[in-house]
Write an enzyme that holds these catalytic residues in place. Structure first.
Site, mmCIF file in Angstrom:
data_model
loop_
_atom_site.group_PDB
_atom_site.id
_atom_site.type_symbol
_atom_site.label_atom_id
_atom_site.label_comp_id
_atom_site.label_asym_id
_atom_site.label_seq_id
_atom_site.Cartn_x
_atom_site.Cartn_y
_atom_site.Cartn_z
ATOM 1 N N TYR A 61 0.848 -1.195 0.000
ATOM 2 C CA TYR A 61 0.000 0.000 0.000
ATOM 3 C C TYR A 61 0.890 1.253 0.000
ATOM 4 O O TYR A 61 1.476 1.616 1.024
ATOM 5 C CB TYR A 61 -0.917 0.031 1.222
ATOM 6 C CG TYR A 61 -1.884 -1.125 1.347
ATOM 7 C CD1 TYR A 61 -2.215 -1.914 0.260
ATOM 8 C CD2 TYR A 61 -2.484 -1.425 2.569
ATOM 9 C CE1 TYR A 61 -3.099 -2.976 0.379
ATOM 10 C CE2 TYR A 61 -3.379 -2.482 2.694
ATOM 11 C CZ TYR A 61 -3.673 -3.260 1.604
ATOM 12 O OH TYR A 61 -4.559 -4.313 1.736
ATOM 13 N N TYR A 207 -12.318 -8.490 3.598
ATOM 14 C CA TYR A 207 -12.097 -7.093 3.243
ATOM 15 C C TYR A 207 -13.156 -6.649 2.235
ATOM 16 O O TYR A 207 -13.867 -7.459 1.658
ATOM 17 C CB TYR A 207 -10.680 -6.865 2.710
ATOM 18 C CG TYR A 207 -10.322 -7.535 1.395
ATOM 19 C CD1 TYR A 207 -10.584 -6.913 0.172
ATOM 20 C CD2 TYR A 207 -9.678 -8.775 1.366
ATOM 21 C CE1 TYR A 207 -10.235 -7.504 -1.040
ATOM 22 C CE2 TYR A 207 -9.320 -9.371 0.164
ATOM 23 C CZ TYR A 207 -9.603 -8.731 -1.031
ATOM 24 O OH TYR A 207 -9.259 -9.328 -2.227
ATOM 25 N N LYS A 218 -23.617 6.390 -0.624
ATOM 26 C CA LYS A 218 -23.281 7.703 -1.181
ATOM 27 C C LYS A 218 -23.116 7.684 -2.700
ATOM 28 O O LYS A 218 -22.953 8.728 -3.326
ATOM 29 C CB LYS A 218 -21.979 8.205 -0.553
ATOM 30 C CG LYS A 218 -22.038 8.364 0.963
ATOM 31 C CD LYS A 218 -20.687 8.793 1.510
ATOM 32 C CE LYS A 218 -20.730 8.942 3.022
ATOM 33 N NZ LYS A 218 -19.413 9.331 3.589
ATOM 34 N N GLY A 285 -12.380 0.272 5.653
ATOM 35 C CA GLY A 285 -11.419 1.317 5.359
ATOM 36 C C GLY A 285 -11.899 2.697 5.768
ATOM 37 O O GLY A 285 -13.097 2.981 5.808
ATOM 38 N N ALA A 286 -10.943 3.559 6.079
ATOM 39 C CA ALA A 286 -11.215 4.973 6.362
ATOM 40 C C ALA A 286 -9.940 5.740 6.050
ATOM 41 O O ALA A 286 -8.838 5.200 6.166
ATOM 42 C CB ALA A 286 -11.626 5.186 7.804
#
Length: 316
Positions: A61, A207, A218, A285-286
């Site tokens: 990542y 995940y 959204k 995730g954030a």
């Protein structure tokens, strides 16, 4: 949130874990667009303050950058350390080209690099990121078994493995956990992987329970069109037609059901994944403060049977 035991391990995880993929930034092939490291660190601290007790990362990542950021966040905690999950196998060349490696020497080098970047003495959960090259998975798994014996790794697992590949590893060293993709949109683990993991007492920590944000409630066409050019989701088939229209319709349903239940679409999507008894925790995730507060409730939400049936009819 009630803690859940991870397979045969002595680790007890909160049902929501913090995923840090987007914290790697946008300067690599699978980035999520530009990212502010200070916001990443604040997000990690916020998740822990809210009660989340573990986080998931990987060397690839940001080509090492994400682990560096996680290490900085841990250093600021001054000893208050969460459970750490990271990976091996995805390596990169000097020009940023990502290559799969499962040779023993590479994995021993990778774990030392991760320990250094994270600033820890032992990695709680260490896993093979992808089963590639397939012909080397036994060698890679044997190397991880050596790391467990050496005290550098506490519990060993794999990510994105099939049942056939899991069966090849078990005689070498027990697989403690599996990290597969799983969501309302991606249900591939239900037929074979969940039953096998149940029979073998392998913990499952999926995940993308919100399918990279598609199930956040959204998503609109304008939202997708506004994704940065360096966001890898622009090339994901789920974010393009003909699948995008179907996913937008599913978002509309989730918003309506979530309103009835007094929750958010994101929490509903996470709770749907966690309804499976074999699943220990979902990686959510954030990338900025406030986002995890919109999803953490999914670890406590119990979806009524009639609502599960309603969702099931739409999913088919």
């Amino acid at each position: 949130m009630k803690l859940r035991q991870l397979g045969p391990s002595d680790l007890h995880l909160t049902p929501v874990g913090l995923g840090t993929w987007a914290m790697g930034g946008g300067d690599w092939k699978f980035g999520w667009g530009p990212q502010d490291d200070a916001l990443s660190i604040r997000t990690i601290h916020e998740a822990l303050d809210l009660g989340i007790n573990w986080l998931d990362t990987a060397p690839v990542y940001g080509l090492g950058h994400c682990e560096d950021v996680v290490g900085l966040a841990l250093k600021e905690l001054k000893g208050r350390r969460p459970i750490i999950s990271t990976k091996c196998e995805r390596c990169w060349e000097a020009d940023g080209t990502i290559v799969p490696r499962l040779k023993r020497a590479s994995i021993h080098r990778e774990v030392d690099d991760s320990l250094r970047r994270l600033g820890v003495d032992v990695i709680d959960m260490y896993q093979i990121h992808w089963p590639q090259p397939d012909e080397d998975i036994e060698e890679g798994w044997s190397a991880i078994a050596e790391l467990v014996k050496a005290g550098k790794v506490r519990w060993a697992g794999v990510s994105n493995f099939s049942v056939a590949q899991l069966k090849r590893l078990q005689p070498i060293h027990p697989v403690a956990f599996l990290q597969p993709p799983y969501s309302m949109i991606n249900r591939g683990i239900e037929a074979e992987i969940i039953p096998y993991c149940e029979a073998q007492n392998i913990g499952i920590i999926p995940y993308s329970p919100m399918q990279k944000g598609l199930l956040s409630g959204k998503v609109t066409r304008a939202w997708v069109d506004a994704l940065p050019a360096t966001d890898h989701r622009r090339g994901d088939p789920q974010f393009n037609e003909p699948l995008l229209s179907k996913n937008i319709a599913l978002n509309d349903l989730l918003r309506e059901v979530a309103t009835r239940l007094g929750t958010t679409p994101a929490e509903l999507a996470i709770a749907w994944v966690l309804r499976q008894p074999r699943i220990t925790s979902a990686i959510v995730g954030a990338r900025k403060p406030g986002q995890i507060t919109e999803t953490i409730g999914g670890g406590r939400l119990e979806i009524p049977a009639e609502v599960l049936g309603e969702i099931g009819k739409v999913l088919g």
